[in-house]
Structures are given as C-alpha cells and as structure tokens.
Design a protein around this motif. Structure first.
Motif, PDB file in Angstrom:
ATOM      1  N   ALA A  64       0.831  -1.206   0.000  1.00  0.00           N
ATOM      2  CA  ALA A  64       0.000   0.000   0.000  1.00  0.00           C
ATOM      3  C   ALA A  64       0.867   1.257   0.000  1.00  0.00           C
ATOM      4  O   ALA A  64       0.555   2.245  -0.685  1.00  0.00           O
ATOM      5  CB  ALA A  64      -0.929  -0.008   1.208  1.00  0.00           C
ATOM      6  N   ALA A  65       1.954   1.242   0.752  1.00  0.00           N
ATOM      7  CA  ALA A  65       2.840   2.410   0.807  1.00  0.00           C
ATOM      8  C   ALA A  65       3.530   2.638  -0.533  1.00  0.00           C
ATOM      9  O   ALA A  65       3.642   3.779  -1.001  1.00  0.00           O
ATOM     10  CB  ALA A  65       3.864   2.229   1.920  1.00  0.00           C
ATOM     11  N   LEU A  66       3.986   1.568  -1.174  1.00  0.00           N
ATOM     12  CA  LEU A  66       4.658   1.713  -2.460  1.00  0.00           C
ATOM     13  C   LEU A  66       3.693   2.153  -3.557  1.00  0.00           C
ATOM     14  O   LEU A  66       4.090   2.823  -4.510  1.00  0.00           O
ATOM     15  CB  LEU A  66       5.343   0.402  -2.840  1.00  0.00           C
ATOM     16  N   ALA A  67       2.431   1.778  -3.420  1.00  0.00           N
ATOM     17  CA  ALA A  67       1.429   2.210  -4.396  1.00  0.00           C
ATOM     18  C   ALA A  67       1.241   3.719  -4.372  1.00  0.00           C
ATOM     19  O   ALA A  67       0.826   4.327  -5.368  1.00  0.00           O
ATOM     20  CB  ALA A  67       0.096   1.513  -4.129  1.00  0.00           C
ATOM     21  N   GLN A  68       1.571   4.345  -3.238  1.00  0.00           N
ATOM     22  CA  GLN A  68       1.434   5.793  -3.088  1.00  0.00           C
ATOM     23  C   GLN A  68       2.776   6.512  -3.264  1.00  0.00           C
ATOM     24  O   GLN A  68       2.832   7.745  -3.237  1.00  0.00           O
ATOM     25  CB  GLN A  68       0.892   6.114  -1.693  1.00  0.00           C
ATOM     26  N   ALA A  69       3.874   5.762  -3.438  1.00  0.00           N
ATOM     27  CA  ALA A  69       5.205   6.356  -3.465  1.00  0.00           C
ATOM     28  C   ALA A  69       5.559   6.903  -4.843  1.00  0.00           C
ATOM     29  O   ALA A  69       4.952   6.548  -5.860  1.00  0.00           O
ATOM     30  CB  ALA A  69       6.246   5.318  -3.045  1.00  0.00           C
ATOM     31  N   ARG A  70       6.568   7.762  -4.860  1.00  0.00           N
ATOM     32  CA  ARG A  70       7.152   8.266  -6.104  1.00  0.00           C
ATOM     33  C   ARG A  70       8.284   7.304  -6.486  1.00  0.00           C
ATOM     34  O   ARG A  70       9.406   7.423  -6.008  1.00  0.00           O
ATOM     35  CB  ARG A  70       7.684   9.682  -5.915  1.00  0.00           C
ATOM     36  N   LEU A  71       7.989   6.343  -7.344  1.00  0.00           N
ATOM     37  CA  LEU A  71       8.954   5.303  -7.681  1.00  0.00           C
ATOM     38  C   LEU A  71       9.997   5.822  -8.670  1.00  0.00           C
ATOM     39  O   LEU A  71       9.737   6.723  -9.468  1.00  0.00           O
ATOM     40  CB  LEU A  71       8.234   4.088  -8.257  1.00  0.00           C
ATOM     41  N   VAL A  72      11.181   5.220  -8.596  1.00  0.00           N
ATOM     42  CA  VAL A  72      12.297   5.626  -9.453  1.00  0.00           C
ATOM     43  C   VAL A  72      12.238   4.845 -10.763  1.00  0.00           C
ATOM     44  O   VAL A  72      12.211   3.611 -10.750  1.00  0.00           O
ATOM     45  CB  VAL A  72      13.638   5.367  -8.747  1.00  0.00           C
ATOM     46  N   PRO A  73      12.233   5.543 -11.909  1.00  0.00           N
ATOM     47  CA  PRO A  73      12.150   4.847 -13.201  1.00  0.00           C
ATOM     48  C   PRO A  73      13.535   4.578 -13.808  1.00  0.00           C
ATOM     49  O   PRO A  73      14.556   5.113 -13.362  1.00  0.00           O
ATOM     50  CB  PRO A  73      11.390   5.861 -14.070  1.00  0.00           C
ATOM     51  N   ASN A  74      13.537   3.727 -14.839  1.00  0.00           N
ATOM     52  CA  ASN A  74      14.676   3.559 -15.753  1.00  0.00           C
ATOM     53  C   ASN A  74      15.924   2.983 -15.095  1.00  0.00           C
ATOM     54  O   ASN A  74      17.046   3.327 -15.485  1.00  0.00           O
ATOM     55  CB  ASN A  74      15.029   4.903 -16.417  1.00  0.00           C
ATOM     56  N   LEU A  75      15.762   2.097 -14.124  1.00  0.00           N
ATOM     57  CA  LEU A  75      16.913   1.425 -13.527  1.00  0.00           C
ATOM     58  C   LEU A  75      16.958  -0.011 -14.050  1.00  0.00           C
ATOM     59  O   LEU A  75      16.001  -0.762 -13.896  1.00  0.00           O
ATOM     60  CB  LEU A  75      16.821   1.426 -12.004  1.00  0.00           C
ATOM     61  N   THR A  76      18.079  -0.385 -14.648  1.00  0.00           N
ATOM     62  CA  THR A  76      18.184  -1.712 -15.261  1.00  0.00           C
ATOM     63  C   THR A  76      19.307  -2.552 -14.663  1.00  0.00           C
ATOM     64  O   THR A  76      19.280  -3.774 -14.766  1.00  0.00           O
ATOM     65  CB  THR A  76      18.420  -1.576 -16.779  1.00  0.00           C
ATOM     66  N   ARG A  77      20.295  -1.907 -14.035  1.00  0.00           N
ATOM     67  CA  ARG A  77      21.432  -2.661 -13.489  1.00  0.00           C
ATOM     68  C   ARG A  77      21.119  -3.165 -12.080  1.00  0.00           C
ATOM     69  O   ARG A  77      20.236  -2.631 -11.396  1.00  0.00           O
ATOM     70  CB  ARG A  77      22.676  -1.772 -13.437  1.00  0.00           C
ATOM     71  N   PRO A  78      21.864  -4.192 -11.615  1.00  0.00           N
ATOM     72  CA  PRO A  78      21.731  -4.600 -10.206  1.00  0.00           C
ATOM     73  C   PRO A  78      22.021  -3.418  -9.291  1.00  0.00           C
ATOM     74  O   PRO A  78      22.893  -2.586  -9.583  1.00  0.00           O
ATOM     75  CB  PRO A  78      22.796  -5.693 -10.056  1.00  0.00           C
ATOM     76  N   ARG A  79      21.321  -3.339  -8.168  1.00  0.00           N
ATOM     77  CA  ARG A  79      21.482  -2.219  -7.239  1.00  0.00           C
ATOM     78  C   ARG A  79      21.156  -2.717  -5.831  1.00  0.00           C
ATOM     79  O   ARG A  79      20.278  -3.544  -5.646  1.00  0.00           O
ATOM     80  CB  ARG A  79      20.589  -1.051  -7.625  1.00  0.00           C
ATOM     81  N   ILE A  80      21.874  -2.163  -4.875  1.00  0.00           N
ATOM     82  CA  ILE A  80      21.740  -2.644  -3.503  1.00  0.00           C
ATOM     83  C   ILE A  80      21.403  -1.495  -2.562  1.00  0.00           C
ATOM     84  O   ILE A  80      21.770  -0.344  -2.798  1.00  0.00           O
ATOM     85  CB  ILE A  80      23.047  -3.342  -3.046  1.00  0.00           C
ATOM     86  N   ASP A  81      20.673  -1.824  -1.499  1.00  0.00           N
ATOM     87  CA  ASP A  81      20.424  -0.891  -0.403  1.00  0.00           C
ATOM     88  C   ASP A  81      21.047  -1.489   0.851  1.00  0.00           C
ATOM     89  O   ASP A  81      21.043  -2.710   1.036  1.00  0.00           O
ATOM     90  CB  ASP A  81      18.919  -0.679  -0.206  1.00  0.00           C
ATOM     91  N   THR A  82      21.565  -0.601   1.720  1.00  0.00           N
ATOM     92  CA  THR A  82      22.200  -1.043   2.968  1.00  0.00           C
ATOM     93  C   THR A  82      21.474  -0.431   4.161  1.00  0.00           C
ATOM     94  O   THR A  82      22.098  -0.013   5.135  1.00  0.00           O
ATOM     95  CB  THR A  82      23.684  -0.632   2.994  1.00  0.00           C
ATOM     96  N   CYS A  83      20.156  -0.385   4.086  1.00  0.00           N
ATOM     97  CA  CYS A  83      19.341   0.327   5.079  1.00  0.00           C
ATOM     98  C   CYS A  83      18.880  -0.611   6.197  1.00  0.00           C
ATOM     99  O   CYS A  83      18.406  -1.712   5.931  1.00  0.00           O
ATOM    100  CB  CYS A  83      18.129   0.935   4.378  1.00  0.00           C
ATOM    101  N   GLY A  84      19.012  -0.164   7.443  1.00  0.00           N
ATOM    102  CA  GLY A  84      18.453  -0.890   8.578  1.00  0.00           C
ATOM    103  C   GLY A  84      17.174  -0.225   9.060  1.00  0.00           C
ATOM    104  O   GLY A  84      16.819   0.883   8.624  1.00  0.00           O
ATOM    105  N   THR A  85      16.501  -0.887   9.960  1.00  0.00           N
ATOM    106  CA  THR A  85      15.269  -0.311  10.495  1.00  0.00           C
ATOM    107  C   THR A  85      15.552   0.809  11.490  1.00  0.00           C
ATOM    108  O   THR A  85      14.689   1.639  11.761  1.00  0.00           O
ATOM    109  CB  THR A  85      14.425  -1.372  11.227  1.00  0.00           C
ATOM    110  N   GLY A  86      16.770   0.826  12.062  1.00  0.00           N
ATOM    111  CA  GLY A  86      17.002   1.707  13.198  1.00  0.00           C
ATOM    112  C   GLY A  86      16.321   1.127  14.423  1.00  0.00           C
ATOM    113  O   GLY A  86      15.814   0.001  14.418  1.00  0.00           O
TER     114      GLY A  86
END
Length: 335
Positions: A64-86
């Motif tokens: 539901a949150a992603l349906a309302q988000a401003r998504l990033v377009p045009n990404l084709t390569r592998p990509r990683i996030d290093t985010c924790g919950t805090g």
C-alpha cells in the motif's frame, strides 16, 4: 472492498485475529490515502501491535505504501540498499552509510533509502547533508546519479508523500508500530539486493519473508551481536538469507574471518559532529580499527550478496582492501 467497515476490522484485531489479505490490503490503502479517521488509524495500528503483525500484514502495508510512493524509473542494473530499520538505540557511527560509499567506490550501484536520526546520534541524512551531498533528488534523476558516481540517496520524506497522513498519528501514539519496520521495505528504487538490519531477532524471519515475496534476488536480514541492526564484531550475529523466494537462517562470527573482537563502546559516537568527522576518516581509509572492521564485515556481506561466485571470506577480503585504499572517497570526489 468498498463495503469494508473499519469497525469490523478493529473488532477482528481486538480478538487477536489475523487479517486476511484482501482486508489487510484495503485497510492499509485507506490508512495511506488518509480516508481513515485519526481515531480509526490509531486503533488500527495499536490493534496490530497488540495482536502481533504477521508477514502478510507487513507485506500488505508495504504494498500500500509503495502504491502511493514516487517510484524511481529507468533502472536496469543490479542495485543494492544497505538500510536498517534503526531502533537499536546504540548511538553507533554511520556504518551503513560508510558501507554504501565503499560499495559505490568499488563500482556497485547503491540506492540508499534513509532518513534523519532515529536511534543513532546522527542519521544517514544528517551526515550526508553535513558532507554537502544533496538530500533532494528527483526520481527521474536517480539513474543519472548512478551513472555518475554509483550512489544515490533517496530521502524517504521526498518519496513517500502519503506518510504525511501517518506522521501525526505515529507521533501521538508515541510507541513502536508496524511503521518502525517498514522503512527498509519501501525503497522506491526497488533494489535487486539488500542488506537489511533489524534491532531484535524476533523481526528477522518476518522481514525476510516479506522480502521473499518481492522481486529481490538476494538479501540478508541481520541482527548483530550486542543488539545492533547491523553486523558487529562483538560476538555471534544472526542472519536470515533470502534468495529467489527462499529463506535460510544462519549465524556469523567476525572472528572466524580474521576480524578483531571489539566492544560496543569502540563504535559509539557522541553526536553529529563526531559522527561526521569519523565518517570522513573512515571513507578516506583511516579511522578507528573497530569501526573499520565493522564496515569491512558489512561490506563483505554485501559483496557476497552481489557476486554469485564470491564467497563471504572473499567478500570480506575485497572489502578490506578497498576500504584501506580509500576508494569510498570516490563518491565525494565524483564530478
């Protein structure tokens, strides 16, 4: 489900009944778009907390949150996030940000989704701002930033406008809700790989199970020794690996990979100024050994996720060599 009545949903939660998928999705959709009243929203979140949020409910909230988000377009390569919950309340240095810089300096695309400080002395947004990096990047500009320096910071408030309906309610509730877990699941660049830290082992399988429902290729949900939302060098770390929809639990001790045994006090910072100063030292290849080893451990895990043919030991060795060479500074020096 236009005929869904919130009174019925709240009644289910009051009797500790898990929500079916269609009801969960519609309920979270209403929460995100602001059609729930504040009283309903507060009762809904507290009902879920008291009952205990299921994997399906957490996944429905993320959808539901992603349906309302401003998504990033045009990404084709592998990509990683290093985010924790805090939420580990440890006042540690910005390890995940240092790891992100190191990976980007090594040529891997990093889409770091983050915010200002929650449990640390200085959040990822705080130190990036202190280094003069922009916090505001439009979704259409992210691909260009990755081409330029392999790093893009996605400041959460700029990508999730629907959260304006949630923030006042969370503030009034004043205690942990499902939203304390959601952040790493809501990266608008939809990473293909993820290193996700949680502050309590109880959350690990749930978070991994949510990731397994997405298109993520490989991920590791980690809980560090000492109660950290990152891998640490203080003892045995818990890990849940995610690969192609499957999850597997494991443990990891940094000492088995030639890293020193350190103490929590050795990775703590006193405030934003120290956090910024020590991060500058670390990305230049210096800084305290305990912090270096923690970066190496986490970056090594990230490389293990990104490279199918690389063992964890090889990833740790590669991370150590790159950190000592100061390649993380490339992000700051990119023209």
């Amino acid at each position: 489900m236009k005929d869904l009545h919130m009174a019925d949903v709240l009644e289910m939660l009051a009797y500790h009944k898990d929500l079916p998928q269609d009801i969960a999705e519609e309920s979270f959709s209403r929460l995100m778009d602001g059609t729930m009243t504040p009283a309903q929203a507060g009762s809904f979140l507290m009902g879920l907390k008291t009952k205990g949020e299921t994997t399906l409910e957490l996944a429905s909230a993320a959808k539901a949150a992603l349906a309302q988000a401003r998504l990033v377009p045009n990404l084709t390569r592998p990509r990683i996030d290093t985010c924790g919950t805090g939420g580990d309340a440890k006042s540690s240095f910005n390890c995940s940000t240092a790891v992100a810089f190191l990976l980007a300096g090594m040529g891997y695309d990093v889409v770091k989704h983050g915010n200002r400080s929650v449990s640390s002395k200085s959040g990822s947004a705080d130190v990036l701002e202190g280094m003069g990096l922009p916090l505001t990047i439009e979704p259409e500009a992210v691909a260009g930033e990755l081409d330029r320096c392999h790093f893009a910071f996605l400041f959460a408030p700029g990508y999730h406008p629907a959260f304006k309906n949630i923030v006042p309610i969370r503030r009034e509730i004043g205690c942990r809700t499902l939203f304390n877990l959601l952040g790493p699941l809501l990266n608008p660049a939809r990473p293909t790989h993820q290193l996700l830290g949680v502050p309590a082992p109880d959350f690990m399988v749930r978070m991994a199970s949510v990731l397994a429902r997405t298109n993520i290729e490989r991920a590791a949900v980690v809980h560090g020794a000492g109660g950290y939302d990152e891998l640490t060098t203080f003892g045995e770390n818990k890990i849940v690996y995610v690969r192609d929809g499957w999850i597997q639990e494991n443990v990891l001790d940094a000492a088995d990979y030639g890293l020193g045994r350190h103490t929590p006090e050795a990775v703590a910072v006193s405030g934003k100024e120290e956090a910024l100063d020590v991060l500058r030292q670390l990305i230049a290849g210096g800084g305290p050994a305990a912090m270096q080893d923690m970066i190496i451990l986490n970056a090594g895990m990230a490389l293990y996720l990104l490279e199918d043919e690389m063992s964890l030991a090889q990833g740790i060795d590669a991370a150590r060599e790159a950190l000592c060479a100061g390649v993380a500074e490339k992000v700051l020096n990119a023209g």
